[in-house]
Design a protein around this motif. Sequence first.
Motif, PDB file in Angstrom:
ATOM      1  N   ILE A  43      34.570  35.953  87.904  1.00  7.75           N
ATOM      2  CA  ILE A  43      35.204  37.231  87.608  1.00  7.75           C
ATOM      3  C   ILE A  43      36.467  37.382  88.453  1.00  7.75           C
ATOM      4  O   ILE A  43      36.435  37.224  89.664  1.00  7.75           O
ATOM      5  CB  ILE A  43      34.236  38.399  87.882  1.00  7.75           C
ATOM      6  N   HIS A  44      37.562  37.693  87.781  1.00  4.54           N
ATOM      7  CA  HIS A  44      38.828  38.005  88.455  1.00  4.54           C
ATOM      8  C   HIS A  44      38.982  39.524  88.385  1.00  4.54           C
ATOM      9  O   HIS A  44      39.497  40.059  87.393  1.00  4.54           O
ATOM     10  CB  HIS A  44      39.996  37.291  87.781  1.00  4.54           C
ATOM     11  N   TYR A  45      38.508  40.185  89.437  1.00 10.78           N
ATOM     12  CA  TYR A  45      38.425  41.645  89.436  1.00 10.78           C
ATOM     13  C   TYR A  45      39.787  42.310  89.246  1.00 10.78           C
ATOM     14  O   TYR A  45      39.915  43.256  88.480  1.00 10.78           O
ATOM     15  CB  TYR A  45      37.764  42.136  90.724  1.00 10.78           C
ATOM     16  N   GLY A  46      40.815  41.842  89.920  1.00  9.38           N
ATOM     17  CA  GLY A  46      42.133  42.459  89.836  1.00  9.38           C
ATOM     18  C   GLY A  46      42.746  42.378  88.452  1.00  9.38           C
ATOM     19  O   GLY A  46      43.499  43.256  88.038  1.00  9.38           O
ATOM     20  N   ARG A  47      42.410  41.327  87.720  1.00  8.54           N
ATOM     21  CA  ARG A  47      42.965  41.133  86.367  1.00  8.54           C
ATOM     22  C   ARG A  47      42.046  41.651  85.269  1.00  8.54           C
ATOM     23  O   ARG A  47      42.424  41.707  84.106  1.00  8.54           O
ATOM     24  CB  ARG A  47      43.221  39.655  86.115  1.00  8.54           C
ATOM     25  N   GLY A  48      40.806  41.954  85.637  1.00  7.50           N
ATOM     26  CA  GLY A  48      39.843  42.417  84.639  1.00  7.50           C
ATOM     27  C   GLY A  48      39.386  41.319  83.702  1.00  7.50           C
ATOM     28  O   GLY A  48      39.080  41.571  82.548  1.00  7.50           O
ATOM     29  N   LEU A  49      39.311  40.081  84.214  1.00 14.31           N
ATOM     30  CA  LEU A  49      38.923  38.944  83.384  1.00 14.31           C
ATOM     31  C   LEU A  49      37.570  38.383  83.812  1.00 14.31           C
ATOM     32  O   LEU A  49      37.274  38.295  85.002  1.00 14.31           O
ATOM     33  CB  LEU A  49      39.969  37.840  83.492  1.00 14.31           C
ATOM     34  N   VAL A  50      36.785  37.987  82.815  1.00 18.25           N
ATOM     35  CA  VAL A  50      35.496  37.344  83.061  1.00 18.25           C
ATOM     36  C   VAL A  50      35.510  36.013  82.325  1.00 18.25           C
ATOM     37  O   VAL A  50      35.699  35.974  81.105  1.00 18.25           O
ATOM     38  CB  VAL A  50      34.326  38.209  82.556  1.00 18.25           C
ATOM     39  N   TYR A  51      35.326  34.931  83.071  1.00 21.55           N
ATOM     40  CA  TYR A  51      35.281  33.594  82.486  1.00 21.55           C
ATOM     41  C   TYR A  51      33.839  33.096  82.524  1.00 21.55           C
ATOM     42  O   TYR A  51      33.250  32.984  83.597  1.00 21.55           O
ATOM     43  CB  TYR A  51      36.154  32.618  83.284  1.00 21.55           C
ATOM     44  N   VAL A  52      33.282  32.806  81.365  1.00 17.13           N
ATOM     45  CA  VAL A  52      31.934  32.244  81.301  1.00 17.13           C
ATOM     46  C   VAL A  52      32.043  30.775  81.672  1.00 17.13           C
ATOM     47  O   VAL A  52      32.755  30.007  81.022  1.00 17.13           O
ATOM     48  CB  VAL A  52      31.309  32.425  79.900  1.00 17.13           C
ATOM     49  N   ARG A  53      31.341  30.381  82.715  1.00 14.01           N
ATOM     50  CA  ARG A  53      31.394  29.009  83.207  1.00 14.01           C
ATOM     51  C   ARG A  53      30.184  28.189  82.767  1.00 14.01           C
ATOM     52  O   ARG A  53      30.254  26.982  82.661  1.00 14.01           O
ATOM     53  CB  ARG A  53      31.490  28.997  84.737  1.00 14.01           C
TER      54      ARG A  53
END
Length: 69
Positions: A43-53
Motif C-alpha cells: 500500500i502506498h498511503y500517500g498516493r492512495g494505491l494498493v498493489y496486490v502482490r
Amino acid sequence: MASRADWQTPIDVKRDYPHASFLAGNRVIFNIKGNDFRLVAAIHYGRGLVYVRFVGTHAEYDRIDAATI
C-alpha cells in the motif's frame, strides 16, 4: 472495498480489517475465508494505491517471502 477506502495510515487499514497483519515496506497481509487464503498487498498511503502482490492458499503463502514478493 479498497477502491472506496481512504487509507492514510496502517491504523486506517487496521480499523477496517482488524485481523490484517503488517510487514516492512508497507506490506499488508489479509486473511480471507477464515485464514484459508491470504492476500498480500503493498500500500502506498500517500498516493492512495494498493498493489496486490500475492493471492493464494495458506499453504502457498507459507512458501513465499511476503516481504519481498
